[in-house]
Design an enzyme around this catalytic site. Structure first.
Site, short mmCIF file in Angstrom:
data_model
loop_
_atom_site.label_atom_id
_atom_site.label_comp_id
_atom_site.label_asym_id
_atom_site.label_seq_id
_atom_site.Cartn_x
_atom_site.Cartn_y
_atom_site.Cartn_z
N ALA A 116 -47.43 -27.15 4.97
CA ALA A 116 -47.80 -27.40 3.58
C ALA A 116 -46.76 -28.22 2.83
O ALA A 116 -47.10 -28.99 1.93
CB ALA A 116 -48.05 -26.07 2.86
N ASN A 197 -47.06 -18.26 -4.62
CA ASN A 197 -46.47 -17.57 -3.48
C ASN A 197 -45.57 -16.41 -3.88
O ASN A 197 -45.29 -15.54 -3.06
CB ASN A 197 -45.66 -18.55 -2.63
CG ASN A 197 -44.61 -19.28 -3.45
OD1 ASN A 197 -44.93 -20.02 -4.38
ND2 ASN A 197 -43.35 -19.09 -3.11
N GLN A 225 -51.33 -20.32 0.08
CA GLN A 225 -51.47 -18.87 -0.08
C GLN A 225 -52.91 -18.44 -0.32
O GLN A 225 -53.19 -17.24 -0.42
CB GLN A 225 -50.59 -18.38 -1.23
CG GLN A 225 -49.10 -18.54 -0.99
CD GLN A 225 -48.55 -17.54 0.02
OE1 GLN A 225 -49.23 -16.63 0.45
NE2 GLN A 225 -47.30 -17.74 0.41
N SER A 245 -51.32 -24.42 5.30
CA SER A 245 -50.29 -24.17 6.31
C SER A 245 -50.79 -23.17 7.33
O SER A 245 -51.50 -22.22 6.99
CB SER A 245 -49.03 -23.64 5.61
OG SER A 245 -48.04 -23.30 6.55
N THR A 285 -46.81 -38.17 17.37
CA THR A 285 -47.63 -37.48 18.36
C THR A 285 -48.01 -36.10 17.85
O THR A 285 -47.15 -35.30 17.45
CB THR A 285 -46.86 -37.34 19.70
OG1 THR A 285 -46.55 -38.64 20.19
CG2 THR A 285 -47.70 -36.59 20.73
N CYS A 370 -31.10 -17.55 -4.30
CA CYS A 370 -29.67 -17.90 -4.26
C CYS A 370 -29.48 -19.41 -4.40
O CYS A 370 -30.14 -20.19 -3.74
CB CYS A 370 -29.06 -17.44 -2.94
SG CYS A 370 -28.92 -15.65 -2.78
#
Length: 447
Positions: A116, A197, A225, A245, A285, A370
């Site tokens: 995604a 998400n 999601q 995804s 590929t 973080c």
């Protein structure tokens, strides 16, 4: 095991762990994290997994579908001169059809990518660059995935585009009137994610698509999601570009797709140069085994979507009932219109990172992110108006197809235990109990 009349193949045997096993898992996880045991000395079982919003386990049926293409049918799907290539290509095209079927698209509108993040980059940057002479304005929201926000920021700083970052409402949803008010004559693209998400809020994708189509503005949505968890119809919802995804829907990592509408036609400027695979939009590929896995994951999701959603809804209700003895708990997001598989909670007077460390036997995520310099509160929670202290105290619980009632019960009981323990150690909790508004306190500083 049987759930809702559907046989769940390959359900994780660890779901039947006893309480003693789970306690040993906690100790094992803590020891390993503290480097007290070598990898070879770890126990066979691992912490309970409640982080399904980050990634999902590979469905055994997907693995079974992929395996022959890892060992026997290994031909390059772009090799057109022999049977090895033909077999791989045929399987890839079947996967493309399975993905298209899930979202009511034409298989020719499905472009395989690495995930995604790449799909979002192609959609936002590729569309904007192709139509730069006609449009110079993009609208997105403050709670998009980092890859969308960073793509917009690059276009803004380096390529002269103007970006409007819509602030969501307190429940995380975008106000449609504010969206329409942000439209300009040079607005070319709106990029709003289908399901967040972090807090699980679900946008009114159909209404946004209708509004964009009415104003002849292209609409892109990051549906990583949402796919396989809630019905998505790209035609009915007037979606022009959509990212998805594999590893969010029990498929493999390293594979995703981008839906690119043919009617109305959407043109993109490729961001990768090469052999012109995937209709010239994504050279390289194609990892056919991963594409086949994504297709199978979509096929299963289409069949079991309703059962999975009901399963997560029941687990969500069970979890919330089990922790109902806790007070001063804030639900982050939209309680009425959110996805039941993502539950984001803040616990007053409890530091999220401390709670995570206490819950080391359960795989969870904190609402804090973080940075290189400091621990900053979640930008998503801050955007919906959460206080800094509550944003720091948030924990995300991710439920999934293979989550069991036993795992939810164990996690809820440990959560209650550790929240109460940490609050007993906190002077802030004493103040809250006395009815003191922590926001009104003027904290002194040392000189």
């Amino acid at each position: 095991m049987i759930r809702s009349g559907i046989a769940i193949i390959g359900r994780r045997t660890a779901a039947a762990l006893t309480e003693a096993d789970m306690a040993a898992s906690v100790k094992n996880a803590s020891n390993f994290k503290s480097r007290l045991v070598e990898p070879s000395d770890q126990r066979d079982f691992r912490p309970i997994y409640l982080d399904a919003a980050a990634t999902t386990p590979l469905d055994p049926r997907v693995f079974d579908k992929m395996l022959p293409y890892l060992t026997s049918y290994y031909g390059n799907p772009h090799s057109v001169s022999h049977a090895y290539g033909w077999q791989s290509e045929a399987a890839v095209e079947q996967a493309r059809e399975q993905i298209a079927s899930l979202i009511n698209a034409d298989p020719r509108e499905i472009i395989f990518t690495s995930g995604a993040t790449e799909s979002n980059n192609i959609a936002v940057k590729g569309y904007s660059r192709f139509y730069k002479k006609k449009m110079n304005h993009i609208i997105t929201s403050q709670i998009e995935h980092k890859c969308v926000l960073d793509s917009c920021r690059q276009l803004e700083l380096n390529e002269g585009f103007e970006i409007t970052y819509l602030k969501p409402q307190e429940n995380g949803r975008i106000n449609l009137e504010e969206l329409e008010a942000a439209f300009r004559p040079d607005t070319g693209l709106v990029s709003i994610m289908a399901v967040n998400n972090e807090i699980g809020v679900m946008q009114d994708v159909e209404a946004i698509g209708k509004l964009c189509r009415k104003n002849k503005i292209r609409f892109h949505t990051d549906a990583a999601q949402a796919i396989g968890k809630t019905p998505i119809d790209v035609k009915k919802m007037n979606i022009d570009l959509m990212s998805l995804s594999g590893h969010k829907i029990y498929g493999p990592k390293g594979i995703g797709a981008l839906y690119v509408s043919r009617k109305p036609r959407v043109r993109l400027d490729p961001i990768i140069s090469g052999g012109g695979q995937e209709r010239g939009l994504r050279s390289g590929t194609l990892p056919h085994n991963l594409a086949i896995g994504l297709g199978e994951a979509c096929r299963i999701a289409q069949q079991e979507m309703a059962a999975d959603a009901e399963h997560c809804r029941k687990l969500n209700e069970r979890f919330r009932e089990r922790i109902s003895s806790l007070s001063h708990v804030t639900f982050n997001g939209d309680e009425e219109g959110g996805m039941s598989n993502i539950l984001n909670l803040s616990f007053a007077a409890v530091e999220g990172e401390s709670l995570l460390m206490s819950m080391s036997g359960v795989a969870l995520s904190s609402g804090s992110a973080c940075t290189s310099a400091s621990l900053e509160p979640s930008y998503v929670l801050r955007a919906i108006g959460s206080d800094v202290d509550l944003a720091h105290s948030s924990i995300r619980f991710g439920l999934g197809r293979f989550t069991t009632e036993e795992e939810v019960d164990y996690t809820a009981d440990k959560l209650v235990e550790h929240v109460n323990r940490l609050r007993d150690l906190s002077p802030l909790w004493d103040m809250l109990q006395e009815g003191i508004d922590l926001k009104s306190i003027q904290w002194g500083s040392h000189h």
